[in-house]
Design a protein around this motif. Structure first.
Motif, PDB file in Angstrom:
ATOM      1  N   ALA A 188      76.057  57.019  21.201  1.00 43.39           N
ATOM      2  CA  ALA A 188      76.365  58.415  21.507  1.00 43.39           C
ATOM      3  C   ALA A 188      77.007  59.145  20.331  1.00 43.39           C
ATOM      4  CB  ALA A 188      77.275  58.485  22.733  1.00 43.39           C
ATOM      5  N   ILE A 189      77.825  58.448  19.557  1.00 36.44           N
ATOM      6  CA  ILE A 189      78.470  59.116  18.416  1.00 36.44           C
ATOM      7  C   ILE A 189      77.437  59.537  17.385  1.00 36.44           C
ATOM      8  CG2 ILE A 189      79.987  58.711  16.427  1.00 36.44           C
ATOM      9  CD1 ILE A 189      81.849  57.183  18.254  1.00 36.44           C
ATOM     10  N   MET A 190      76.501  58.657  17.066  1.00 32.47           N
ATOM     11  CA  MET A 190      75.453  59.021  16.111  1.00 32.47           C
ATOM     12  C   MET A 190      74.560  60.125  16.668  1.00 32.47           C
ATOM     13  SD  MET A 190      74.034  58.657  13.182  1.00 32.47           S
ATOM     14  CE  MET A 190      74.459  57.106  12.391  1.00 32.47           C
ATOM     15  N   ASP A 191      74.263  60.033  17.959  1.00 30.39           N
ATOM     16  CA  ASP A 191      73.333  60.971  18.582  1.00 30.39           C
ATOM     17  C   ASP A 191      73.930  62.358  18.772  1.00 30.39           C
ATOM     18  OD1 ASP A 191      70.910  61.708  19.842  1.00 30.39           O
ATOM     19  OD2 ASP A 191      71.700  61.227  21.825  1.00 30.39           O
ATOM     20  N   HIS A 192      75.226  62.414  19.160  1.00 34.36           N
ATOM     21  CA  HIS A 192      75.766  63.686  19.629  1.00 34.36           C
ATOM     22  C   HIS A 192      76.912  64.271  18.803  1.00 34.36           C
ATOM     23  CE1 HIS A 192      74.122  64.055  24.023  1.00 34.36           C
ATOM     24  NE2 HIS A 192      73.186  64.057  23.108  1.00 34.36           N
ATOM     25  N   THR A 193      77.288  63.620  17.726  1.00 39.92           N
ATOM     26  CA  THR A 193      78.305  64.245  16.867  1.00 39.92           C
ATOM     27  C   THR A 193      77.718  65.388  16.062  1.00 39.92           C
ATOM     28  OG1 THR A 193      79.570  62.191  16.634  1.00 39.92           O
ATOM     29  CG2 THR A 193      79.879  63.852  14.921  1.00 39.92           C
ATOM     30  N   VAL A 194      76.506  65.203  15.563  1.00 38.42           N
ATOM     31  CA  VAL A 194      76.023  66.042  14.457  1.00 38.42           C
ATOM     32  C   VAL A 194      75.770  67.496  14.835  1.00 38.42           C
ATOM     33  CG1 VAL A 194      75.137  64.112  13.115  1.00 38.42           C
ATOM     34  CG2 VAL A 194      73.657  65.180  14.820  1.00 38.42           C
ATOM     35  N   HIS A 195      75.310  67.771  16.057  1.00 36.70           N
ATOM     36  CA  HIS A 195      75.032  69.165  16.418  1.00 36.70           C
ATOM     37  C   HIS A 195      76.304  70.016  16.351  1.00 36.70           C
ATOM     38  CE1 HIS A 195      70.841  69.205  17.356  1.00 36.70           C
ATOM     39  NE2 HIS A 195      70.927  68.295  18.304  1.00 36.70           N
ATOM     40  N   VAL A 196      77.340  69.585  17.088  1.00 36.33           N
ATOM     41  CA  VAL A 196      78.573  70.373  17.119  1.00 36.33           C
ATOM     42  C   VAL A 196      79.282  70.315  15.764  1.00 36.33           C
ATOM     43  CG1 VAL A 196      80.849  70.604  18.185  1.00 36.33           C
ATOM     44  CG2 VAL A 196      78.854  70.157  19.605  1.00 36.33           C
ATOM     45  N   MET A 197      79.187  69.172  15.078  1.00 40.71           N
ATOM     46  CA  MET A 197      79.812  69.064  13.758  1.00 40.71           C
ATOM     47  C   MET A 197      79.187  70.059  12.791  1.00 40.71           C
ATOM     48  SD  MET A 197      82.305  67.500  12.420  1.00 40.71           S
ATOM     49  CE  MET A 197      82.814  68.771  11.274  1.00 40.71           C
ATOM     50  N   ASP A 198      77.866  70.221  12.857  1.00 40.26           N
ATOM     51  CA  ASP A 198      77.224  71.207  11.996  1.00 40.26           C
ATOM     52  C   ASP A 198      77.706  72.613  12.324  1.00 40.26           C
ATOM     53  OD1 ASP A 198      75.111  72.199  10.080  1.00 40.26           O
ATOM     54  OD2 ASP A 198      74.389  73.130  11.933  1.00 40.26           O
ATOM     55  N   LEU A 199      77.874  72.916  13.608  1.00 38.43           N
ATOM     56  CA  LEU A 199      78.374  74.241  13.977  1.00 38.43           C
ATOM     57  C   LEU A 199      79.801  74.436  13.487  1.00 38.43           C
ATOM     58  CD1 LEU A 199      76.970  74.658  17.611  1.00 38.43           C
ATOM     59  CD2 LEU A 199      75.969  75.394  15.434  1.00 38.43           C
ATOM     60  N   MET A 200      80.627  73.395  13.588  1.00 41.52           N
ATOM     61  CA  MET A 200      81.987  73.497  13.049  1.00 41.52           C
ATOM     62  C   MET A 200      81.952  73.756  11.551  1.00 41.52           C
ATOM     63  SD  MET A 200      84.290  70.602  14.943  1.00 41.52           S
ATOM     64  CE  MET A 200      84.630  70.631  16.708  1.00 41.52           C
ATOM     65  N   ASN A 201      81.127  73.015  10.828  1.00 40.29           N
ATOM     66  CA  ASN A 201      81.000  73.244   9.384  1.00 40.29           C
ATOM     67  C   ASN A 201      80.564  74.672   9.093  1.00 40.29           C
ATOM     68  OD1 ASN A 201      81.717  70.627   8.584  1.00 40.29           O
ATOM     69  ND2 ASN A 201      79.620  69.875   8.713  1.00 40.29           N
ATOM     70  N   TRP A 202      79.640  75.169   9.887  1.00 42.73           N
ATOM     71  CA  TRP A 202      79.096  76.528   9.701  1.00 42.73           C
ATOM     72  C   TRP A 202      80.160  77.585   9.977  1.00 42.73           C
ATOM     73  CZ3 TRP A 202      75.537  79.582  13.405  1.00 42.73           C
ATOM     74  CH2 TRP A 202      74.794  80.534  12.703  1.00 42.73           C
ATOM     75  N   PHE A 203      80.939  77.382  11.030  1.00 40.99           N
ATOM     76  CA  PHE A 203      81.970  78.351  11.402  1.00 40.99           C
ATOM     77  C   PHE A 203      83.177  78.300  10.456  1.00 40.99           C
ATOM     78  CE2 PHE A 203      80.762  78.221  16.205  1.00 40.99           C
ATOM     79  CZ  PHE A 203      79.632  78.977  15.938  1.00 40.99           C
ATOM     80  N   VAL A 204      83.622  77.092  10.138  1.00 46.47           N
ATOM     81  CA  VAL A 204      84.872  76.923   9.390  1.00 46.47           C
ATOM     82  C   VAL A 204      84.670  77.122   7.898  1.00 46.47           C
ATOM     83  CG1 VAL A 204      86.713  75.290   8.832  1.00 46.47           C
ATOM     84  CG2 VAL A 204      85.815  75.402  11.166  1.00 46.47           C
ATOM     85  N   ASP A 205      83.513  76.686   7.375  1.00 45.30           N
ATOM     86  CA  ASP A 205      83.190  76.832   5.952  1.00 45.30           C
ATOM     87  C   ASP A 205      84.264  76.202   5.064  1.00 45.30           C
ATOM     88  OD1 ASP A 205      81.667  77.566   3.740  1.00 45.30           O
ATOM     89  OD2 ASP A 205      82.572  79.548   3.580  1.00 45.30           O
ATOM     90  N   SER A 206      84.594  74.958   5.384  1.00 46.30           N
ATOM     91  CA  SER A 206      85.573  74.196   4.614  1.00 46.30           C
ATOM     92  C   SER A 206      85.197  72.726   4.709  1.00 46.30           C
ATOM     93  CB  SER A 206      86.984  74.419   5.166  1.00 46.30           C
ATOM     94  OG  SER A 206      87.953  73.697   4.430  1.00 46.30           O
ATOM     95  N   ASP A 207      85.542  71.941   3.724  1.00 44.66           N
ATOM     96  CA  ASP A 207      85.178  70.525   3.711  1.00 44.66           C
ATOM     97  C   ASP A 207      86.049  69.716   4.664  1.00 44.66           C
ATOM     98  OD1 ASP A 207      83.207  70.929   1.796  1.00 44.66           O
ATOM     99  OD2 ASP A 207      84.561  70.516   0.120  1.00 44.66           O
TER     100      ASP A 207
END
Length: 329
Positions: free
Chosen positions: A171-190
């Motif tokens: 589940a971590i591999m399958d379902h982390t990446v969608h929301v993590m990408d949105l967080m990266n997109w919104f926050v714009d920080s490493d």
């Protein structure tokens, strides 16, 4: 380029079918060939649409296609992407981009060296509530982001998804990446630090079906994601994408699949969702095609896919070590 010639490689992931339908609906696109190791997964398409089936994906890559869409099992993404790049084909690769940092970095590097574009399939960026949330954040509606709580819960998919040799994790591999990408997109920080908890709580399987992933960003924002396969069969839809974004002057709640009517019928004996929002898959495919035809940069590149997936990999390491993983550099 007036027409984009596209091949499909792999139908292991269900998104392949919606991506194919989206491609077929675009007048400037010709889907000229497809491959899957299990021909039964594409037999109906070959028969109904008359698209050429290739017994070897290398034969398809050797044709005059301009781009390839890869929806094979996670562990095969890297080899297929690298082979496509060396054949001079642009690539849209299903998430997660790969199952190790090293192979994802190689995917990005080889595509760059051969002058082709690599796009990561993150259709959640095209969900209307997510798009509007991005606009609100950029307009300062909630001030500076302080914290994000996200959920991408789903039903346990079974099949190759629970075979770690093919999926690279549960589940971590399958379902982390969608929301993590949105967080990266919104926050714009490493991301600078990751902590994870993983467990097998709901099903008798070889991989984890529950996970909580905590992240810290360089600008101080804190994030947490529920990545579990905890959604029951009685739920009206098999997955969700939900975020609550706390800012310095407000809070923004986002329900990615909130554009639905609720139907209650005795024939099903559970609530049903009738989704009326735009298809995020269609919009993502249209954006991929538009960028290639216009010879512009794809909107979600390989680096975006890498940045989201390394958080999942770090969460596994943190769960094993029982302590946070700190990113250097």
């Amino acid at each position: 380029m007036s027409t984009l010639r596209v091949g499909m490689v792999g139908f292991a992931h269900g998104h392949a079918y919606s991506y194919l339908n989206a491609l077929k609906a675009i007048p400037q696109v010709a889907v000229t060939g497809l491959f899957d190791e299990e021909r039964s997964r594409v037999e109906r398409i070959v028969r109904q649409d008359g698209i050429t089936y290739y017994d070897d994906y290398r034969e398809l890559l050797g044709t005059d296609i301009d781009a390839v869409v890869i929806c094979a099992e996670n562990s095969r993404h890297a080899a297929l992407t690298i082979e496509a790049a060396r054949s001079g084909k642009h690539v849209l690769c299903e998430k997660p981009l790969g199952v190790s940092r090293a192979e994802m970095e190689q995917m990005v590097r080889v595509c760059r060296e051969h002058g082709v574009q690599l796009m990561t399939a993150f259709p959640c960026r095209y969900l209307s509530p997510v798009v509007e949330a991005k606009k609100a954040i950029e307009a300062g509606a909630i001030g500076d982001i302080l914290a994000i709580k996200g959920m991408n819960r789903g039903t346990m998919p079974g099949g190759w998804f629970i075979d770690p040799a093919l999926s690279g994790g549960g589940a971590i591999m399958d379902h982390t990446v969608h929301v993590m990408d949105l967080m990266n997109w919104f926050v714009d920080s490493d991301v600078t630090e990751v902590y994870g908890e993983a467990g097998t709580l709901f099903h008798d399987i070889q991989v984890e079906d529950a996970g909580l992933v905590h992240v810290k960003f360089a600008n101080g924002v804190i994030g947490i994601i529920d990545t579990s396969w905890s959604r029951t069969k009685s739920a009206p839809m098999g997955w969700d994408v939900v975020m609550e974004i706390t800012g310095s002057s407000g809070v923004l709640s986002v329900d990615g699949f909130g554009q639905v009517n609720h139907i209650y019928g005795d024939d099903k004996m559970k609530a049903q969702w009738s989704y009326w929002g735009d298809s995020s898959d269609d919009l993502m495919i249209q954006d991929f095609v538009r960028a290639l035809l216009a010879q512009e940069d794809v909107p979600i590149n390989g680096e975006d896919g890498l940045k989201a997936t390394v958080v999942a990999l770090a969460a596994y390491e943190a769960a094993r070590q029982k302590k946070p993983v700190v990113f250097s550099g």
